[in-house]
Design a protein around this motif. Sequence first.
Motif, PDB file in Angstrom:
ATOM      1  N   HIS A 205      -7.132 -22.660  -7.979  1.00  0.00           N
ATOM      2  CA  HIS A 205      -6.614 -24.084  -8.605  1.00  0.00           C
ATOM      3  C   HIS A 205      -8.987 -23.135 -10.331  1.00  0.00           C
ATOM      4  CE1 HIS A 205     -10.890 -25.662  -6.782  1.00  0.00           C
ATOM      5  NE2 HIS A 205     -11.196 -25.977  -7.567  1.00  0.00           N
ATOM      6  N   LEU A 206      -8.970 -23.378 -10.616  1.00  0.00           N
ATOM      7  CA  LEU A 206      -9.355 -23.015 -12.249  1.00  0.00           C
ATOM      8  C   LEU A 206      -9.287 -21.854 -11.598  1.00  0.00           C
ATOM      9  CD1 LEU A 206     -12.894 -24.483 -11.029  1.00  0.00           C
ATOM     10  CD2 LEU A 206     -11.766 -25.830 -12.836  1.00  0.00           C
ATOM     11  N   LEU A 207      -7.508 -21.202 -12.932  1.00  0.00           N
ATOM     12  CA  LEU A 207      -7.641 -20.129 -12.741  1.00  0.00           C
ATOM     13  C   LEU A 207      -7.648 -19.349 -13.813  1.00  0.00           C
ATOM     14  CD1 LEU A 207      -4.695 -19.972  -9.727  1.00  0.00           C
ATOM     15  CD2 LEU A 207      -7.061 -19.112 -10.105  1.00  0.00           C
ATOM     16  N   GLN A 208      -7.565 -20.455 -15.416  1.00  0.00           N
ATOM     17  CA  GLN A 208      -7.763 -19.520 -16.799  1.00  0.00           C
ATOM     18  C   GLN A 208      -8.944 -19.055 -16.720  1.00  0.00           C
ATOM     19  OE1 GLN A 208      -6.237 -23.250 -18.169  1.00  0.00           O
ATOM     20  NE2 GLN A 208      -8.362 -24.147 -19.053  1.00  0.00           N
ATOM     21  N   LYS A 209      -9.856 -19.083 -16.037  1.00  0.00           N
ATOM     22  CA  LYS A 209     -11.502 -18.917 -16.675  1.00  0.00           C
ATOM     23  C   LYS A 209     -11.772 -17.662 -16.501  1.00  0.00           C
ATOM     24  CE  LYS A 209     -13.571 -22.530 -14.897  1.00  0.00           C
ATOM     25  NZ  LYS A 209     -15.433 -22.928 -14.070  1.00  0.00           N
ATOM     26  N   LYS A 210     -10.699 -16.970 -14.920  1.00  0.00           N
ATOM     27  CA  LYS A 210     -11.123 -15.695 -14.060  1.00  0.00           C
ATOM     28  C   LYS A 210      -9.922 -14.650 -14.977  1.00  0.00           C
ATOM     29  CE  LYS A 210     -11.781 -17.799 -10.340  1.00  0.00           C
ATOM     30  NZ  LYS A 210     -11.071 -19.542  -8.862  1.00  0.00           N
ATOM     31  N   THR A 211     -10.242 -13.598 -14.879  1.00  0.00           N
ATOM     32  CA  THR A 211      -9.484 -12.533 -15.743  1.00  0.00           C
ATOM     33  C   THR A 211      -8.527 -11.735 -15.031  1.00  0.00           C
ATOM     34  OG1 THR A 211     -10.905 -10.823 -14.219  1.00  0.00           O
ATOM     35  CG2 THR A 211     -11.584 -11.695 -16.257  1.00  0.00           C
ATOM     36  N   SER A 212      -7.850 -11.415 -14.873  1.00  0.00           N
ATOM     37  CA  SER A 212      -6.579 -10.759 -14.571  1.00  0.00           C
ATOM     38  C   SER A 212      -6.891 -10.017 -13.613  1.00  0.00           C
ATOM     39  CB  SER A 212      -5.482 -10.422 -15.268  1.00  0.00           C
ATOM     40  OG  SER A 212      -4.809 -11.246 -16.348  1.00  0.00           O
ATOM     41  N   LYS A 213      -7.816  -9.227 -13.875  1.00  0.00           N
ATOM     42  CA  LYS A 213      -8.193  -8.205 -12.647  1.00  0.00           C
ATOM     43  C   LYS A 213      -8.733  -8.882 -11.226  1.00  0.00           C
ATOM     44  CE  LYS A 213     -11.407  -4.311 -11.829  1.00  0.00           C
ATOM     45  NZ  LYS A 213     -12.265  -3.791 -12.273  1.00  0.00           N
ATOM     46  N   ARG A 214      -9.707 -10.035 -11.743  1.00  0.00           N
ATOM     47  CA  ARG A 214     -10.141 -10.770  -9.924  1.00  0.00           C
ATOM     48  C   ARG A 214      -9.193 -11.162  -9.792  1.00  0.00           C
ATOM     49  NH1 ARG A 214     -14.911 -15.443 -11.291  1.00  0.00           N
ATOM     50  NH2 ARG A 214     -14.241 -16.326  -9.367  1.00  0.00           N
ATOM     51  N   LYS A 215      -7.898 -12.045 -10.202  1.00  0.00           N
ATOM     52  CA  LYS A 215      -6.995 -12.670  -9.693  1.00  0.00           C
ATOM     53  C   LYS A 215      -6.332 -12.003  -8.889  1.00  0.00           C
ATOM     54  CE  LYS A 215      -5.727 -15.495 -12.906  1.00  0.00           C
ATOM     55  NZ  LYS A 215      -4.960 -16.068 -14.414  1.00  0.00           N
ATOM     56  N   ARG A 216      -5.510 -11.104  -9.204  1.00  0.00           N
ATOM     57  CA  ARG A 216      -4.889  -9.830  -8.784  1.00  0.00           C
ATOM     58  C   ARG A 216      -5.543  -9.122  -7.242  1.00  0.00           C
ATOM     59  NH1 ARG A 216      -4.008  -6.901 -13.418  1.00  0.00           N
ATOM     60  NH2 ARG A 216      -5.690  -5.378 -12.370  1.00  0.00           N
ATOM     61  N   GLN A 217      -7.077  -9.238  -7.698  1.00  0.00           N
ATOM     62  CA  GLN A 217      -7.393  -8.204  -6.510  1.00  0.00           C
ATOM     63  C   GLN A 217      -7.876  -9.927  -5.860  1.00  0.00           C
ATOM     64  OE1 GLN A 217     -10.780  -6.892  -7.946  1.00  0.00           O
ATOM     65  NE2 GLN A 217     -10.034  -5.142  -8.354  1.00  0.00           N
ATOM     66  N   LEU A 218      -7.969 -10.690  -5.828  1.00  0.00           N
ATOM     67  CA  LEU A 218      -7.721 -12.119  -4.547  1.00  0.00           C
ATOM     68  C   LEU A 218      -7.081 -12.369  -4.219  1.00  0.00           C
ATOM     69  CD1 LEU A 218     -10.333 -14.440  -6.915  1.00  0.00           C
ATOM     70  CD2 LEU A 218     -10.479 -13.297  -4.552  1.00  0.00           C
ATOM     71  N   ARG A 219      -5.697 -11.728  -4.449  1.00  0.00           N
ATOM     72  CA  ARG A 219      -4.258 -11.857  -3.565  1.00  0.00           C
ATOM     73  C   ARG A 219      -4.385 -11.050  -1.944  1.00  0.00           C
ATOM     74  NH1 ARG A 219      -0.454  -9.194  -7.749  1.00  0.00           N
ATOM     75  NH2 ARG A 219      -1.077 -10.344  -9.649  1.00  0.00           N
ATOM     76  N   LYS A 220      -5.282  -9.958  -2.220  1.00  0.00           N
ATOM     77  CA  LYS A 220      -5.261  -9.067  -0.926  1.00  0.00           C
ATOM     78  C   LYS A 220      -6.118 -10.154   0.322  1.00  0.00           C
ATOM     79  CE  LYS A 220      -5.943  -4.786  -3.877  1.00  0.00           C
ATOM     80  NZ  LYS A 220      -6.479  -4.042  -4.197  1.00  0.00           N
ATOM     81  N   ALA A 221      -5.487  -9.722   1.425  1.00  0.00           N
ATOM     82  CA  ALA A 221      -6.481  -9.920   2.433  1.00  0.00           C
ATOM     83  C   ALA A 221      -7.471  -9.428   2.972  1.00  0.00           C
ATOM     84  CB  ALA A 221      -5.228 -10.256   4.108  1.00  0.00           C
TER      85      ALA A 221
END
Length: 65
Positions: free
Chosen positions: A31-47
């Motif tokens: 949650h609270l994903l709108q304040k996170k950058t696309s790059k950060r969200k993309r990197q958080l996908r990985k295990a």
Amino acid sequence: MYKLKTSRSINKRIKCTSNKKIMRKQVSRSHLLQKKTSKRKRQLRKATVVHLSDQLNFKKNLPYL
């Protein structure tokens, strides 16, 4: 000797690699994903690999891993 019980909650949250490394999902992705950058969200996908100091606790709860 009796069988040891596996912690089912931990068992659902982690995966084990062929080299016996324990992989986990990264936090801060629910949650609270709108304040996170696309790059950060993309990197958080990985295990990611569980730290060595935490692996002992995981292996205690997962005796047959």
